[in-house]
Design an enzyme around this catalytic site. Structure first.
Site, PDB file in Angstrom:
ATOM      1  N   HIS A 167       1.059   2.989  -4.456  1.00  0.00           N
ATOM      2  CA  HIS A 167       1.361   1.572  -4.312  1.00  0.00           C
ATOM      3  C   HIS A 167       0.114   0.802  -3.871  1.00  0.00           C
ATOM      4  CE1 HIS A 167       1.460   2.372  -0.043  1.00  0.00           C
ATOM      5  NE2 HIS A 167       2.509   3.175  -0.145  1.00  0.00           N
ATOM      6  N   CYS A 199      11.065  11.836  12.655  1.00  0.00           N
ATOM      7  CA  CYS A 199      11.060  10.795  11.624  1.00  0.00           C
ATOM      8  C   CYS A 199      10.445  11.389  10.364  1.00  0.00           C
ATOM      9  CB  CYS A 199      10.259   9.569  12.064  1.00  0.00           C
ATOM     10  SG  CYS A 199      10.017   8.415  10.695  1.00  0.00           S
ATOM     11  N   CYS A 218      12.349   4.368  14.138  1.00  0.00           N
ATOM     12  CA  CYS A 218      10.890   4.353  14.031  1.00  0.00           C
ATOM     13  C   CYS A 218      10.455   2.975  13.511  1.00  0.00           C
ATOM     14  CB  CYS A 218      10.451   5.454  13.065  1.00  0.00           C
ATOM     15  SG  CYS A 218       8.760   5.228  12.516  1.00  0.00           S
ATOM     16  N   HIS A 237      -2.052   2.260  -1.080  1.00  0.00           N
ATOM     17  CA  HIS A 237      -2.946   3.339  -1.511  1.00  0.00           C
ATOM     18  C   HIS A 237      -4.160   2.763  -2.243  1.00  0.00           C
ATOM     19  CE1 HIS A 237       0.963   5.726  -1.347  1.00  0.00           C
ATOM     20  NE2 HIS A 237       0.194   6.291  -0.444  1.00  0.00           N
ATOM     21  N   HIS A 266       9.586   2.959   9.872  1.00  0.00           N
ATOM     22  CA  HIS A 266      10.600   3.356   8.890  1.00  0.00           C
ATOM     23  C   HIS A 266      11.988   2.957   9.391  1.00  0.00           C
ATOM     24  CE1 HIS A 266       7.115   6.022   8.254  1.00  0.00           C
ATOM     25  NE2 HIS A 266       7.348   5.708   6.999  1.00  0.00           N
ATOM     26  N   LYS A 312       6.838  -6.555   3.448  1.00  0.00           N
ATOM     27  CA  LYS A 312       6.396  -5.155   3.504  1.00  0.00           C
ATOM     28  C   LYS A 312       6.578  -4.486   2.154  1.00  0.00           C
ATOM     29  CE  LYS A 312       7.540  -2.126   6.876  1.00  0.00           C
ATOM     30  NZ  LYS A 312       8.300  -1.626   8.015  1.00  0.00           N
ATOM     31  N   CYS A 328       7.384   9.408   8.867  1.00  0.00           N
ATOM     32  CA  CYS A 328       6.070   9.670   9.489  1.00  0.00           C
ATOM     33  C   CYS A 328       5.750  11.161   9.492  1.00  0.00           C
ATOM     34  CB  CYS A 328       6.058   9.231  10.949  1.00  0.00           C
ATOM     35  SG  CYS A 328       6.095   7.480  11.209  1.00  0.00           S
ATOM     36  N   LYS A 385      11.256  -0.738  -0.765  1.00  0.00           N
ATOM     37  CA  LYS A 385      12.189  -0.643  -1.872  1.00  0.00           C
ATOM     38  C   LYS A 385      12.483  -1.979  -2.523  1.00  0.00           C
ATOM     39  CE  LYS A 385      14.788   3.507  -1.101  1.00  0.00           C
ATOM     40  NZ  LYS A 385      16.100   4.019  -0.736  1.00  0.00           N
TER      41      LYS A 385
HETATM   42  O1  ME8 Z   1       0.163   8.945   5.761  1.00  0.00           O
HETATM   43  N1  ME8 Z   1      -1.150  -0.969   3.362  1.00  0.00           N
HETATM   44  O2  ME8 Z   1       0.252   9.500   3.528  1.00  0.00           O
HETATM   45  P1  ME8 Z   1       0.780   8.107   2.914  1.00  0.00           P
HETATM   46  C1  ME8 Z   1      -2.280  -0.283   3.568  1.00  0.00           C
HETATM   47  N2  ME8 Z   1      -0.130  12.020   4.081  1.00  0.00           N
HETATM   48  N3  ME8 Z   1      -2.329   1.053   3.693  1.00  0.00           N
HETATM   49  C2  ME8 Z   1      -1.185   1.730   3.602  1.00  0.00           C
HETATM   50  C3  ME8 Z   1       0.053   1.086   3.380  1.00  0.00           C
HETATM   51  C4  ME8 Z   1       0.043  -0.338   3.258  1.00  0.00           C
HETATM   52  N4  ME8 Z   1       1.133  -1.045   3.036  1.00  0.00           N
HETATM   53  N5  ME8 Z   1       1.006   2.043   3.343  1.00  0.00           N
HETATM   54  C5  ME8 Z   1       0.373   3.226   3.533  1.00  0.00           C
HETATM   55  C6  ME8 Z   1       0.069   9.741   4.858  1.00  0.00           C
HETATM   56  N6  ME8 Z   1      -0.933   3.041   3.694  1.00  0.00           N
HETATM   57  C7  ME8 Z   1      -0.375  11.160   5.169  1.00  0.00           C
HETATM   58  C8  ME8 Z   1      -1.842  11.132   5.550  1.00  0.00           C
HETATM   59  S1  ME8 Z   1      -4.127  12.336   6.251  1.00  0.00           S
HETATM   60  C9  ME8 Z   1      -4.561  13.858   6.744  1.00  0.00           C
HETATM   61  C10 ME8 Z   1      -2.431  12.474   5.888  1.00  0.00           C
HETATM   62  C11 ME8 Z   1      -1.995   4.050   3.959  1.00  0.00           C
HETATM   63  O3  ME8 Z   1       0.852   8.338   1.453  1.00  0.00           O
HETATM   64  C12 ME8 Z   1      -1.659   4.927   5.139  1.00  0.00           C
HETATM   65  O4  ME8 Z   1      -1.951   4.265   6.344  1.00  0.00           O
HETATM   66  O5  ME8 Z   1       1.983   7.640   3.637  1.00  0.00           O
HETATM   67  C13 ME8 Z   1      -2.557   6.114   4.887  1.00  0.00           C
HETATM   68  O6  ME8 Z   1      -3.838   5.887   5.389  1.00  0.00           O
HETATM   69  C14 ME8 Z   1      -2.589   6.193   3.348  1.00  0.00           C
HETATM   70  O7  ME8 Z   1      -2.116   4.930   2.869  1.00  0.00           O
HETATM   71  C15 ME8 Z   1      -1.708   7.297   2.809  1.00  0.00           C
HETATM   72  O8  ME8 Z   1      -0.384   7.079   3.248  1.00  0.00           O
END
Ligand code: ME8
Length: 666
Positions: free
Chosen positions: A20, A128, A145, A23, A148, A299, A131, A302
């Site tokens: 998304h 959670c 949380c 990412h 979430h 945010k 997280c 969904k």
């Molecule tokens: O947290 N805006 O994976 P993830 C900006 N697997 N960044 C965002 C965001 C948003 N709305 N939503 C998520 C994980 N992120 C773990 C990490 S590291 C060893 C393990 C960012 O797929 C989030 O903060 O939920 C994280 O840095 C990255 O996307 C991956 O999130």
């Protein structure tokens, strides 16, 4: 000179869904950092990857009835596709299901165990899944949380391996008091010090395999799998030789920058350094923490579905304008809102007017008066020299970048682009070209301008690598893209290409307010009574590869059999709300029949997920509040649903409702 490489990492994404905007934001920021530091010194390793274990992935795959490996492979492909499309220059990619990673995790586990930091104990806590972490009372908001809110916490009671985090409390406090690890922005450091001082506990580092088999087995104990964070964090070392090549490992580790989002700071600033200390591995140097991107203030979640798929935006506006907008308009370490109209505006002003126009202006002179040849530099007057002195501001940029102020860097680069345009206005080449006596000066000015464009191509390369390459090609500049070449070059020569409009202007499309609604066909796949009310059904609705929980007060008027497996129009982007404790994530359309007092819901035949339209309007969804929906005054007309002068329909059929004309839908 040290032969240690600069090592930059991103978080590794969970493969339980499509990539998304969040990412996209993180990987674009990381790529910008990587490309920037490569301009200083090419010896850099940029690693990203995917987090492929854990409850979240396992249960989502199970719920969908898909083999877990197949499930993650599908999303892996999607992430790679996005990264390639975004032109991400990563050097290494760690998949946490790889054998290489597994070997590293086992070695790491054993090292922590040897140090006496992993022990079995009985555990009880609230987990959670969002997280992938246990939550303490103080981390919750109204028992949920804060990241979430839609997910229930799971009560876990089992015997686990525990990591003795509390042992590291004093050392960690010392690390942050003395900035041995820097957290940027600094205000995040205060949060971490707060946690360290108040609520530190030992942490569960394994799960019972019978409950959650999707992970690596704990060495020597086949009943347990390693906790997903203990596995995931290790990616930063396992993929660069920790277990398989000591020399390589020592030439890359420690990481110079771990780039992560604000929701996972605790794992990186507390768990991770403690684990490294336990295993006797040097600490990383800096943690850059970015904020969250929202979509027009809402945010990512969904209710917006894939409405703001980065790939769709890239297709519409191009990769580099998309990267540029994200890096310029979303402050690197605060939250920021994606607004499509702002993207168009930024594109038209900064890209088309400032940069695109500058290139065109200079090319026009070179083509018209010099037959595409870059004229020789002869001499500089004071005004020229003042401009030439502005070429090199690398140390200023480096200071901002070292502090993770990406947009400050970008704005400073743009100041130079504006200075170049200003220089043209001041020296007035269109006047010089007409004056025989000013011929030498005209040549020198054009030389300086072409060289400024060369320098700009270097400066913008971390932000817009393809555009930078295009500009280099146009001016036929072959040398390495490096800050070594940032000073004025009096010997630049060669021939430039034809005129190119790099950024054709985009017209701001005025959206119809009705376009914000996102109606889809939903198929009811489960119906049960609300535990708190016999009038309300809790429906599980398939809206196309995604299941929504919708509460509907129709239990008096429809039997469960009436509804099961039927298809209905669903407003999928209405703000979710709690109905007697159950989060309702969408809305069916209906109204009360004034005569029978029965509630009648609208119907439509079709495939789950099929898009519905208000007349000929293409949906441009944003999250819609209940209040906003009510304002639309949808009414029944000839058993159809009329919204102003348009009707709700699929590509093939109208939505039907069995009610008399004039009834308001709600
Ligand atoms: O947290 N805006 O994976 P993830 C900006 N697997 N960044 C965002 C965001 C948003 N709305 N939503 C998520 C994980 N992120 C773990 C990490 S590291 C060893 C393990 C960012 O797929 C989030 O903060 O939920 C994280 O840095 C990255 O996307 C991956 O999130």
């Amino acid at each position: 000179m040290s032969d240690k490489k600069f090592y930059l990492t991103t978080a590794i994404a969970y493969l339980n869904g499509s990539p998304h905007m969040g990412h996209a934001l993180e990987i674009i920021q990381a790529d910008c950092l990587a490309r920037f530091y490569r301009l200083i010194d090419d010896d850099l390793v940029f690693q990203t990857g995917s987090d492929e274990h854990g409850v979240k992935i396992y249960t989502t795959a199970q719920e969908k009835g898909i083999d877990t490996q197949e499930f993650i492979d599908k999303y892996y492909e999607e992430f790679i596709h996005l990264y390639n499309t975004l032109n991400i220059s990563y050097d290494r990619y760690c998949r946490t299901t790889s054998e290489l990673h597994e070997k590293g995790v086992i070695k790491f586990w054993k090292a922590m165990q040897k140090n006496g930091d992993l022990e079995k104990a009985q555990y009880q806590g609230m987990y959670c899944v969002g997280c992938e972490s246990f939550k303490t009372e103080s981390e919750l908001e109204n028992g949920r949380c804060p990241f979430h809110l839609n997910r229930e916490l799971i009560k876990v009671e089992e015997e686990n391996y525990f990591f003795k985090l509390t042992r590291y409390k004093e050392k960690l406090l010392d690390i942050y008091e003395n900035d041995i690890i820097e957290i940027i922005p600094r205000r995040r450091k205060a949060e971490i010090v707060g946690i360290l001082k108040s609520e530190l506990t030992d942490i569960s580092f394994s799960r019972l395999k019978t409950k959650m088999p999707w992970g690596f087995e704990v060495p020597g104990d086949e009943e347990h799998v390693i906790y997903v964070w203990a596995d995931a964090l290790a990616n930063y070392i396992t993929n660069i030789g920790y277990e398989y090549d000591e020399h390589e490992f020592n030439s890359i580790w420690p990481a110079d920058i771990h780039l992560i989002g604000k929701d996972i700071v605790k794992f990186h600033a507390i768990y991770w350094p403690a684990m490294l200390l336990s295993a006797g591995i040097p600490l990383f140097k800096k943690l850059f923490v970015h904020g969250f991107i929202t979509i027009e203030g809402s945010k990512i979640g969904k209710s917006l579905g894939n409405a703001v798929d980065p790939l769709v935006l890239i297709k519409e506006y191009g990769v580099d304008p998309f990267r540029y907008y994200i890096l310029k308009n979303i402050p690197s370490y605060d939250d920021g809102s994606f607004v499509e109209d702002d993207l168009v505006e930024t594109y038209n002003t900064s890209l088309a007017d400032d940069l695109g126009n500058l290139l065109l202006r200079v090319l026009t002179f070179l083509i018209k008066d010099f037959d595409h040849k870059i004229p020789k530099f002869i001499s500089a007057e004071e005004i020229d020299q003042e401009f030439i002195d502005k070429f090199n501001f690398v140390s200023e940029l480096k200071e901002s970048m070292d502090n993770f102020q990406i947009n400050k860097v970008l704005n400073r680069v743009w100041e130079f682009i504006k200075d170049t345009n200003k220089y043209i206005n001041e020296v007035e080449p269109w006047v010089l070209r007409k004056d025989e006596n000013k011929n030498e000066r005209y040549r020198s000015v054009l030389h300086i301008l072409t060289d400024a464009i060369r320098v700009i191509s270097i400066y913008i390369s971390p932000f817009m690598p393809s555009i930078a390459d295009k500009i280099k090609d146009i001016i036929n500049y072959q040398d390495e893209c490096s800050f070594k070449n940032i000073d004025f070059d009096p010997n630049l020569s060669g021939k430039v290409g034809n005129k190119v409009v790099l950024f054709p202007k985009i017209e701001l499309k005025k959206a119809d307010p009705m376009q914000i609604f996102d109606f889809k066909i939903g198929k009811i796949i489960d119906v049960h009574f609300h535990p708190e009310s016999s009038k309300i059904y809790v429906l599980t609705v398939d809206v196309g590869g995604e299941e929504r929980t919708i509460c509907a007060k129709i239990a008096k008027d429809y039997t469960q059999e009436d509804l099961m497996n039927n298809t209905y129009p669903v407003l999928v982007n209405i703000k979710s709300r709690s109905i007697l404790g159950i989060e309702s994530e969408g809305m069916l359309l209906g109204a009360k029949d004034p005569q029978t007092k029965r509630t009648i819901i609208a119907e439509i035949k079709g495939v789950a997920g099929e898009q519905l339209y208000i007349g000929d309007l293409e949906p441009k969804p944003r999250v819609v509040s209940g209040k906003k929906f009510n304002k639309t005054k949808m009414k029944v007309k000839k058993n159809k649903i009329r919204i102003r002068d348009k009707y709700l329909k699929s590509k093939k059929k109208y939505v039907q409702i069995d009610l008399p004309d004039g009834i308001r839908i709600n």
